[in-house]
Design a protein around this motif. Sequence first.
Motif, PDB file in Angstrom:
ATOM      1  N   PHE A   1     118.529  10.550 -32.578  1.00 38.93           N
ATOM      2  CA  PHE A   1     119.221  11.458 -31.671  1.00 38.93           C
ATOM      3  C   PHE A   1     120.023  10.739 -30.588  1.00 38.93           C
ATOM      4  O   PHE A   1     120.655  11.375 -29.753  1.00 38.93           O
ATOM      5  CB  PHE A   1     118.209  12.398 -31.012  1.00 38.93           C
ATOM      6  CG  PHE A   1     117.509  13.303 -31.978  1.00 38.93           C
ATOM      7  CD1 PHE A   1     118.085  14.485 -32.384  1.00 38.93           C
ATOM      8  CD2 PHE A   1     116.273  12.964 -32.504  1.00 38.93           C
ATOM      9  CE1 PHE A   1     117.452  15.332 -33.284  1.00 38.93           C
ATOM     10  CE2 PHE A   1     115.620  13.791 -33.401  1.00 38.93           C
ATOM     11  CZ  PHE A   1     116.219  14.978 -33.802  1.00 38.93           C
ATOM     12  N   SER A   2     119.993   9.427 -30.600  1.00 36.89           N
ATOM     13  CA  SER A   2     120.680   8.650 -29.570  1.00 36.89           C
ATOM     14  C   SER A   2     122.191   8.880 -29.628  1.00 36.89           C
ATOM     15  O   SER A   2     122.816   8.747 -30.681  1.00 36.89           O
ATOM     16  CB  SER A   2     120.376   7.161 -29.758  1.00 36.89           C
ATOM     17  OG  SER A   2     121.090   6.376 -28.839  1.00 36.89           O
ATOM     18  N   GLY A   3     122.771   9.245 -28.490  1.00 39.26           N
ATOM     19  CA  GLY A   3     124.215   9.387 -28.402  1.00 39.26           C
ATOM     20  C   GLY A   3     124.779  10.684 -28.919  1.00 39.26           C
ATOM     21  O   GLY A   3     126.004  10.847 -28.986  1.00 39.26           O
ATOM     22  N   LEU A   4     123.929  11.644 -29.276  1.00 37.09           N
ATOM     23  CA  LEU A   4     124.421  12.905 -29.816  1.00 37.09           C
ATOM     24  C   LEU A   4     124.611  13.947 -28.722  1.00 37.09           C
ATOM     25  O   LEU A   4     123.841  14.003 -27.759  1.00 37.09           O
ATOM     26  CB  LEU A   4     123.441  13.458 -30.857  1.00 37.09           C
ATOM     27  CG  LEU A   4     123.282  12.681 -32.159  1.00 37.09           C
ATOM     28  CD1 LEU A   4     122.292  13.397 -33.061  1.00 37.09           C
ATOM     29  CD2 LEU A   4     124.605  12.496 -32.867  1.00 37.09           C
ATOM     30  N   ASP A   5     125.633  14.792 -28.891  1.00 29.40           N
ATOM     31  CA  ASP A   5     125.814  15.912 -27.974  1.00 29.40           C
ATOM     32  C   ASP A   5     124.806  17.008 -28.334  1.00 29.40           C
ATOM     33  O   ASP A   5     124.185  16.982 -29.400  1.00 29.40           O
ATOM     34  CB  ASP A   5     127.249  16.444 -28.054  1.00 29.40           C
ATOM     35  CG  ASP A   5     127.594  16.967 -29.442  1.00 29.40           C
ATOM     36  OD1 ASP A   5     127.037  18.006 -29.849  1.00 29.40           O
ATOM     37  OD2 ASP A   5     128.412  16.332 -30.133  1.00 29.40           O
ATOM     38  N   PRO A   6     124.606  17.996 -27.439  1.00 27.81           N
ATOM     39  CA  PRO A   6     123.575  19.019 -27.680  1.00 27.81           C
ATOM     40  C   PRO A   6     123.734  19.778 -28.992  1.00 27.81           C
ATOM     41  O   PRO A   6     122.735  20.122 -29.637  1.00 27.81           O
ATOM     42  CB  PRO A   6     123.716  19.948 -26.474  1.00 27.81           C
ATOM     43  CG  PRO A   6     124.250  19.062 -25.387  1.00 27.81           C
ATOM     44  CD  PRO A   6     125.184  18.116 -26.081  1.00 27.81           C
TER      45      PRO A   6
ATOM     46  N   VAL B   1     122.516  17.530 -31.718  1.00 28.96           N
ATOM     47  CA  VAL B   1     121.056  17.440 -31.643  1.00 28.96           C
ATOM     48  C   VAL B   1     120.420  18.639 -32.340  1.00 28.96           C
ATOM     49  O   VAL B   1     119.447  18.498 -33.100  1.00 28.96           O
ATOM     50  CB  VAL B   1     120.590  17.348 -30.177  1.00 28.96           C
ATOM     51  CG1 VAL B   1     119.085  17.587 -30.069  1.00 28.96           C
ATOM     52  CG2 VAL B   1     120.938  15.990 -29.596  1.00 28.96           C
ATOM     53  N   ASP B   2     120.975  19.830 -32.115  1.00 29.13           N
ATOM     54  CA  ASP B   2     120.440  21.028 -32.764  1.00 29.13           C
ATOM     55  C   ASP B   2     120.601  20.953 -34.278  1.00 29.13           C
ATOM     56  O   ASP B   2     119.688  21.323 -35.033  1.00 29.13           O
ATOM     57  CB  ASP B   2     121.140  22.280 -32.226  1.00 29.13           C
ATOM     58  CG  ASP B   2     120.750  22.601 -30.802  1.00 29.13           C
ATOM     59  OD1 ASP B   2     119.705  22.081 -30.341  1.00 29.13           O
ATOM     60  OD2 ASP B   2     121.482  23.370 -30.144  1.00 29.13           O
TER      61      ASP B   2
END
Length: 291
Positions: free
Chosen positions: A154-159, A162-163
């Motif tokens: 999940f590193s560096g991902l926008d919300p 992430v979902d």
Amino acid sequence: MEHLTKRYGSLLALDDLTFHVAPGELFGFVGSNGAGKSTTMRIILGVLAADSGRVLLGDEPLDFSARRRIGYMPEERGLYPKMKVGAQLQFLAALHGMTPAAARASARAWTERLGIDERFDDNVADLSLGNQQRVQLAAALVHDPAVLVLDEPFSGLDPVAVDVMSDVLTEKAAQGVPTIFSSHQLDLVQRICHRVGIIASGRMRALGTVDELRSRNGSTLTVRGDQSPGWAQGLPHVSETSYEPGCTRLRLADGADDQLILTTALAQGAVHEFARTTPDLTELFREVVSA
């Protein structure tokens, strides 16, 4: 993972580390930087050799054939920047034994699922870091793995991303795929994981379901009112953690009677707030690591 030990010179990176991940389980593997998470994952994949201990898939030691069934996402991303997204995914799928037709179909399906199908014919270097991260996840999934080992996925991902990634991992777990992933986003780990292991200095310091871990040190009771210092002293299974005028915080162990606490507080003065809370995973992590 059974009794894994690994040294780098005088540094003991893993110290008799033992745990398992069950079929269909999302296992959150958390710890500070340098705790031993990436070393463990590299040993699972055979990138590193343990000094002692062993890694099993079912009851069998992992060999080359078994490792081809693992979807791996390294912390140091392993994509070829000058290669097109689609061609790269098909190449990686072929390395895992897929036919060209199956590799193309799977590459298309995963780029669509992860929202990067429009970049199928673009070089990886031309993508944003977040989209490169999506390609990296697609590379771990493209060969339909039986096991997932993901280092900071999940590193560096926008919300939104992430979902999407959370949904993908939940779906794979529902299909029976055991998944281990590391993350510093403890709120996310708390939300989606079935079990969590907290590693510090190469040893597993806490292991269990999120509810088990959160309740292991009891709950906290906040009482706001007109009580004097030490009013809860002597109550069974209760210890005062802090007091300031108008507010007392108590740590409750198993067996604490909150109704007795409320009666005692009311005998001292008016009660304006009486709230029981359980520490979240972030608080527990701080306690474990600092200890």
